[in-house]
Design an enzyme around this catalytic site. Structure first.
Site, PDB file in Angstrom:
ATOM      1  CG  HIS A  21    -113.743   3.969 -22.220  1.00  0.00           C
ATOM      2  ND1 HIS A  21    -113.224   3.232 -21.182  1.00  0.00           N
ATOM      3  CD2 HIS A  21    -113.258   3.408 -23.360  1.00  0.00           C
ATOM      4  CE1 HIS A  21    -112.447   2.263 -21.660  1.00  0.00           C
ATOM      5  NE2 HIS A  21    -112.454   2.345 -22.983  1.00  0.00           N
ATOM      6  CG  HIS A  29    -109.399  -0.376 -23.333  1.00  0.00           C
ATOM      7  ND1 HIS A  29    -109.682  -0.718 -24.648  1.00  0.00           N
ATOM      8  CD2 HIS A  29    -108.128   0.091 -23.325  1.00  0.00           C
ATOM      9  CE1 HIS A  29    -108.622  -0.453 -25.400  1.00  0.00           C
ATOM     10  NE2 HIS A  29    -107.662   0.034 -24.632  1.00  0.00           N
ATOM     11  CG  ASP A  72    -110.603  -3.748 -27.268  1.00  0.00           C
ATOM     12  OD1 ASP A  72    -111.308  -4.607 -26.704  1.00  0.00           O
ATOM     13  OD2 ASP A  72    -110.708  -2.524 -27.034  1.00  0.00           O
TER      14      ASP A  72
HETATM   15  C1  SP5 Z   1    -113.901   1.488 -26.567  1.00  0.00           C
HETATM   16  C2  SP5 Z   1    -112.407   1.361 -26.471  1.00  0.00           C
HETATM   17  O1  SP5 Z   1    -111.874   0.292 -26.723  1.00  0.00           O
HETATM   18  N1  SP5 Z   1    -111.713   2.462 -26.155  1.00  0.00           N
HETATM   19  C3  SP5 Z   1    -110.304   2.411 -26.011  1.00  0.00           C
HETATM   20  C4  SP5 Z   1    -109.682   3.745 -25.877  1.00  0.00           C
HETATM   21  C5  SP5 Z   1    -108.191   3.630 -25.763  1.00  0.00           C
HETATM   22  N2  SP5 Z   1    -107.535   4.879 -26.004  1.00  0.00           N
HETATM   23  C6  SP5 Z   1    -106.099   4.846 -25.833  1.00  0.00           C
HETATM   24  C7  SP5 Z   1    -105.435   4.595 -27.157  1.00  0.00           C
HETATM   25  C8  SP5 Z   1    -103.934   4.558 -27.041  1.00  0.00           C
HETATM   26  C9  SP5 Z   1    -103.378   4.396 -28.408  1.00  0.00           C
HETATM   27  N3  SP5 Z   1    -101.938   4.359 -28.418  1.00  0.00           N
HETATM   28  C10 SP5 Z   1    -101.404   3.042 -28.589  1.00  0.00           C
HETATM   29  C11 SP5 Z   1    -100.081   3.141 -29.251  1.00  0.00           C
HETATM   30  C12 SP5 Z   1     -99.924   1.991 -30.201  1.00  0.00           C
HETATM   31  N4  SP5 Z   1     -99.725   2.482 -31.520  1.00  0.00           N
HETATM   32 ZN    ZN Z   2    -111.417  -1.329 -25.583  1.00  0.00          ZN
END
Ligand code: SP5
Ligand code: ZN
Length: 347
Positions: free
Chosen positions: A164, A202, A289
């Site tokens: 990212h 992502h 993920d």
């Molecule tokens: C490297 C990578 O996988 N980065 C991902 C970043 C995502 N950030 C957003 C996280 C949002 C978390 N909220 C989700 C709610 C569920 N509990």
């Molecule tokens: Zn990710």
């Protein structure tokens, strides 16, 4: 398989992150890297390389040097002005329209400089973030070095992740773009074309941005449709590259709930579209993920898919550098990563 790991990842230990206006326990935590390390040790098929420090040169070959220097001093500055809290999270962001039509802004004028360089609230900056981010790059470059001396495959257990982070902005748990830095390093060492296939859940927005106008690097990413998922503003299928790089960016956005077969078919079709580019080396930013049990994802990909994914990558027949990105289901993380690498290794 040759692999690289640094214990210095543990210097970055965020406790919480902000998403949708609420604090929640941090997802990108030291236990992730330790779980992967343990699974690979237990497997026995991995030989750990000694991680070599490569300095700031390879980082500044793709990132804005002012941002790199900011990362190095960000914690000290933040502590001085905002001493509360175990991590630094910006809460005002320098969107370009804020100063539309005005003089250019010098970000070091403000105490809230973090809101200039970081694009989201989910990316806590900690006392050890800079040290860990540097170590993560060294892990990636050490694994890349194994490819340069003739290994068919190598793995960098990068933490924090990198995909990212763009040229002059970071976020999404990332500070420096490990895969982008490694790809540029491979080119600088003599490769004429490098392809990256990002299989994290992502969109790999940073990697896309770094190479968007470049004809010598093809970036492909299979990911959750940004209509519903982070990073929201990039990763759409009509982003194909620009100028000399037109046609060298490929995005494959996927709907919620995709299962093993749909996910792997998307990977396979992306791999087929790399072939005409005739890359000499394949770099795979690997996030698991995509797993159905992941707290950040909404795919329905099961454990069995990861060995198949590794076999698909092996089928490309190129020297392949796999670098760790996301994956937050810590209990299954090690096994999922191990299975990709076993499949890639033909085991
Ligand atoms: C490297 C990578 O996988 N980065 C991902 C970043 C995502 N950030 C957003 C996280 C949002 C978390 N909220 C989700 C709610 C569920 N509990
Ligand atoms: Zn990710």
């Amino acid at each position: 398989m040759k692999a690289a790991y640094s214990p210095r990842h543990a210097a970055h230990e965020p406790r919480r992150e902000l998403a949708l206006g609420a604090a929640e326990p941090a997802h990108e935590i030291p236990a992730r890297a330790e779980a992967i390390r343990a699974a690979l040790d237990e497997d026995g098929g991995f030989e750990w390389l000694e991680v070599r420090e490569h300095g700031l040169g390879p980082i500044e070959a793709v990132h804005d040097a002012t941002m790199v220097r900011f990362v190095e001093r960000a914690w000290r500055d933040w502590q001085r002005w905002f001493p509360e809290g175990e991590e630094a999270i910006p809460w005002t962001f320098a969107l370009p329209s804020l100063r539309e039509g005005m003089e250019p802004f010098e970000p070091s004028r403000t105490r809230h400089e973090l809101g200039w360089w970081c694009f989201d609230t989910g990316n806590p900056f900690t006392a050890g973030a800079a040290e860990a981010a540097r170590a993560s790059v060294d892990v990636a470059l050490t694994a890349a070095g194994a490819i340069l001396v003739g290994e068919r495959a190598a793995y960098g257990l990068c933490r924090p992740p990198g995909h990212h982070a763009a040229r002059a902005v970071f976020g999404g748990f990332c500070f420096f773009n490990n895969a982008g830095i490694a790809a540029q390093h491979l080119l600088d060492a003599g490769a004429s074309r490098v392809a990256l296939l990002d299989v994290d859940y992502h969109h790999g927005n940073g990697t896309q941005q770094l190479f968007y106008g470049r004809a010598d690097v093809l970036t492909a990413s299979v990911h959750a449709d940004p209509v519903r998922e982070f990073p929201y503003f990039t990763g759409f299928a009509d982003e194909v590259g620009t100028g000399a790089g037109r046609g060298t960016n490929l995005n494959v956005p996927l709907p919620a709930g995709v299962g093993d077969d749909e996910f792997l078919a998307a990977v396979e079709s992306a791999l087929e579209r790399l072939a005409p580019f005739a890359p000499e080396i394949l770099v795979v930013p690997l996030g698991v993920d995509t797993f159905r049990g992941d707290p950040l994802g909404d795919f329905d990909v099961g454990r069995e898919a990861y060995h198949r994914l590794g076999r698909l990558l092996a089928g490309v027949g190129l020297p392949t550098l796999v670098l760790q990105e996301g994956g937050y289901a810590v209990a299954e993380l090690g096994a999922n990563v191990r299975d990709v690498l076993r499949g890639l290794d033909g085991r």
